[in-house]
Design a protein around this motif. Structure first.
Motif, PDB file in Angstrom:
ATOM      1  N   ASP A 136      -3.321   9.875  15.714  1.00 51.70           N
ATOM      2  CA  ASP A 136      -4.730  10.137  15.425  1.00 51.70           C
ATOM      3  C   ASP A 136      -4.946  10.016  13.925  1.00 51.70           C
ATOM      4  OD1 ASP A 136      -7.401  10.925  15.848  1.00 51.70           O
ATOM      5  OD2 ASP A 136      -6.904  13.005  15.385  1.00 51.70           O
ATOM      6  N   SER A 137      -5.960   9.275  13.533  1.00 48.53           N
ATOM      7  CA  SER A 137      -6.234   9.060  12.109  1.00 48.53           C
ATOM      8  C   SER A 137      -7.621   9.538  11.723  1.00 48.53           C
ATOM      9  CB  SER A 137      -6.129   7.576  11.755  1.00 48.53           C
ATOM     10  OG  SER A 137      -4.812   7.114  11.882  1.00 48.53           O
ATOM     11  N   SER A 138      -7.701  10.076  10.523  1.00 44.10           N
ATOM     12  CA  SER A 138      -8.972  10.407   9.878  1.00 44.10           C
ATOM     13  C   SER A 138      -9.031   9.576   8.616  1.00 44.10           C
ATOM     14  CB  SER A 138      -9.027  11.891   9.514  1.00 44.10           C
ATOM     15  OG  SER A 138      -8.944  12.677  10.677  1.00 44.10           O
ATOM     16  N   CYS A 139     -10.121   8.852   8.437  1.00 46.16           N
ATOM     17  CA  CYS A 139     -10.174   7.963   7.279  1.00 46.16           C
ATOM     18  C   CYS A 139     -11.182   8.447   6.247  1.00 46.16           C
ATOM     19  CB  CYS A 139     -10.517   6.541   7.713  1.00 46.16           C
ATOM     20  SG  CYS A 139     -12.119   6.373   8.462  1.00 46.16           S
ATOM     21  N   ASN A 140     -11.094   7.844   5.089  1.00 44.40           N
ATOM     22  CA  ASN A 140     -11.998   8.148   3.973  1.00 44.40           C
ATOM     23  C   ASN A 140     -12.016   9.638   3.663  1.00 44.40           C
ATOM     24  OD1 ASN A 140     -12.623   5.411   3.928  1.00 44.40           O
ATOM     25  ND2 ASN A 140     -14.311   5.686   5.342  1.00 44.40           N
ATOM     26  N   CYS A 141     -10.827  10.218   3.561  1.00 41.83           N
ATOM     27  CA  CYS A 141     -10.701  11.661   3.342  1.00 41.83           C
ATOM     28  C   CYS A 141     -10.986  12.079   1.912  1.00 41.83           C
ATOM     29  CB  CYS A 141      -9.307  12.114   3.748  1.00 41.83           C
ATOM     30  SG  CYS A 141      -9.016  11.914   5.512  1.00 41.83           S
ATOM     31  N   ASP A 142     -10.985  11.134   0.997  1.00 42.76           N
ATOM     32  CA  ASP A 142     -11.249  11.463  -0.401  1.00 42.76           C
ATOM     33  C   ASP A 142     -11.837  10.231  -1.086  1.00 42.76           C
ATOM     34  OD1 ASP A 142      -9.077   9.777  -0.695  1.00 42.76           O
ATOM     35  OD2 ASP A 142      -7.725  11.318  -1.427  1.00 42.76           O
ATOM     36  N   SER A 143     -12.004  10.321  -2.376  1.00 40.70           N
ATOM     37  CA  SER A 143     -12.628   9.220  -3.114  1.00 40.70           C
ATOM     38  C   SER A 143     -11.776   7.956  -3.142  1.00 40.70           C
ATOM     39  CB  SER A 143     -12.948   9.664  -4.541  1.00 40.70           C
ATOM     40  OG  SER A 143     -11.762  10.018  -5.218  1.00 40.70           O
ATOM     41  N   THR A 156      -2.936  10.267   9.012  1.00 43.03           N
ATOM     42  CA  THR A 156      -2.561   9.958  10.390  1.00 43.03           C
ATOM     43  C   THR A 156      -1.578  11.010  10.870  1.00 43.03           C
ATOM     44  OG1 THR A 156      -2.878   7.594  10.027  1.00 43.03           O
ATOM     45  CG2 THR A 156      -1.500   8.228  11.902  1.00 43.03           C
ATOM     46  N   THR A 157      -1.875  11.607  12.011  1.00 45.62           N
ATOM     47  CA  THR A 157      -1.000  12.609  12.600  1.00 45.62           C
ATOM     48  C   THR A 157      -0.296  11.983  13.795  1.00 45.62           C
ATOM     49  OG1 THR A 157      -2.615  14.300  11.988  1.00 45.62           O
ATOM     50  CG2 THR A 157      -0.901  14.951  13.520  1.00 45.62           C
ATOM     51  N   VAL A 158       1.031  12.118  13.837  1.00 45.10           N
ATOM     52  CA  VAL A 158       1.820  11.663  14.978  1.00 45.10           C
ATOM     53  C   VAL A 158       2.147  12.908  15.794  1.00 45.10           C
ATOM     54  CG1 VAL A 158       3.909  10.446  15.721  1.00 45.10           C
ATOM     55  CG2 VAL A 158       2.792   9.807  13.564  1.00 45.10           C
ATOM     56  N   LEU A 159       1.683  12.927  17.048  1.00 44.98           N
ATOM     57  CA  LEU A 159       1.826  14.109  17.898  1.00 44.98           C
ATOM     58  C   LEU A 159       2.595  13.773  19.173  1.00 44.98           C
ATOM     59  CD1 LEU A 159      -1.756  14.094  17.302  1.00 44.98           C
ATOM     60  CD2 LEU A 159      -0.836  16.382  17.107  1.00 44.98           C
ATOM     61  N   HIS A 195      -1.747   7.545   3.957  1.00 49.50           N
ATOM     62  CA  HIS A 195      -1.592   6.168   3.501  1.00 49.50           C
ATOM     63  C   HIS A 195      -2.904   5.590   3.014  1.00 49.50           C
ATOM     64  CE1 HIS A 195      -2.903   4.843   7.618  1.00 49.50           C
ATOM     65  NE2 HIS A 195      -2.252   5.938   7.975  1.00 49.50           N
ATOM     66  N   GLU A 196      -2.767   4.463   2.338  1.00 48.84           N
ATOM     67  CA  GLU A 196      -3.886   3.796   1.686  1.00 48.84           C
ATOM     68  C   GLU A 196      -4.675   2.976   2.699  1.00 48.84           C
ATOM     69  OE1 GLU A 196      -4.490   0.693  -2.029  1.00 48.84           O
ATOM     70  OE2 GLU A 196      -2.498   1.332  -1.474  1.00 48.84           O
ATOM     71  N   GLY A 197      -5.875   3.415   3.008  1.00 46.70           N
ATOM     72  CA  GLY A 197      -6.759   2.660   3.882  1.00 46.70           C
ATOM     73  C   GLY A 197      -6.307   2.601   5.326  1.00 46.70           C
ATOM     74  N   PRO A 255       0.835  -1.185   0.000  1.00 43.13           N
ATOM     75  CA  PRO A 255       0.000   0.000   0.000  1.00 43.13           C
ATOM     76  C   PRO A 255       0.880   1.248   0.000  1.00 43.13           C
ATOM     77  CG  PRO A 255       0.074  -0.937   2.202  1.00 43.13           C
ATOM     78  CD  PRO A 255       0.861  -1.840   1.313  1.00 43.13           C
ATOM     79  N   TRP A 256       0.483   2.245  -0.766  1.00 46.41           N
ATOM     80  CA  TRP A 256       1.287   3.471  -0.885  1.00 46.41           C
ATOM     81  C   TRP A 256       1.203   4.259   0.426  1.00 46.41           C
ATOM     82  CZ3 TRP A 256      -1.216   7.936   0.090  1.00 46.41           C
ATOM     83  CH2 TRP A 256      -2.601   7.954  -0.054  1.00 46.41           C
TER      84      TRP A 256
END
Length: 105
Positions: free
Chosen positions: A39-46, A52-55, A70-72, A13-14
């Motif tokens: 923290d991750s946000s998914c399905n941000c685009d088509s 994923t943010t590393v804090l 990243h992919e998925g 996966p890219w």
């Protein structure tokens, strides 16, 4: 973009690691070696990409030290993104190495 470090892996996966100058400076905080938040946000685009943010913690609150695209949300995708971070930014936690085996996180 000036001051940005962007690293890409086109293999499946890219994944992409993005780091700004502020993020690079935040890595030297003493708290960066103690605890990190992911923290991750998914399905941000088509393409159903994940951001994923590393804090790390600071006196002013959480500060990002890297953005992973990243992919998925598969285990393989997270492992690949964290491995790319480890390879290109190996000591991003106040001089300490990124976990050698991201699946153990």
């Amino acid at each position: 973009v000036l001051g940005m470090q962007i690293t890409m892996s086109k293999e499946k996966p890219w994944c992409v690691v993005v780091a700004s100058e502020v993020m690079l400076r935040a890595r030297s905080l003493s708290t960066a070696e103690e605890i990190a938040f992911i923290d991750s946000s998914c399905n941000c685009d088509s393409t159903q990409s994940t951001v994923t943010t590393v804090l790390v913690a600071s006196k002013a609150g959480a500060i990002p030290i890297a953005i992973l695209l990243h992919e998925g949300q598969s285990t393989e995708s997270y492992e690949k993104a964290l491995s790319l971070l480890s390879v290109h930014h190996p000591q991003c936690f106040n001089g300490h190495k990124v976990c050698n085996n991201p699946s153990k996180i």
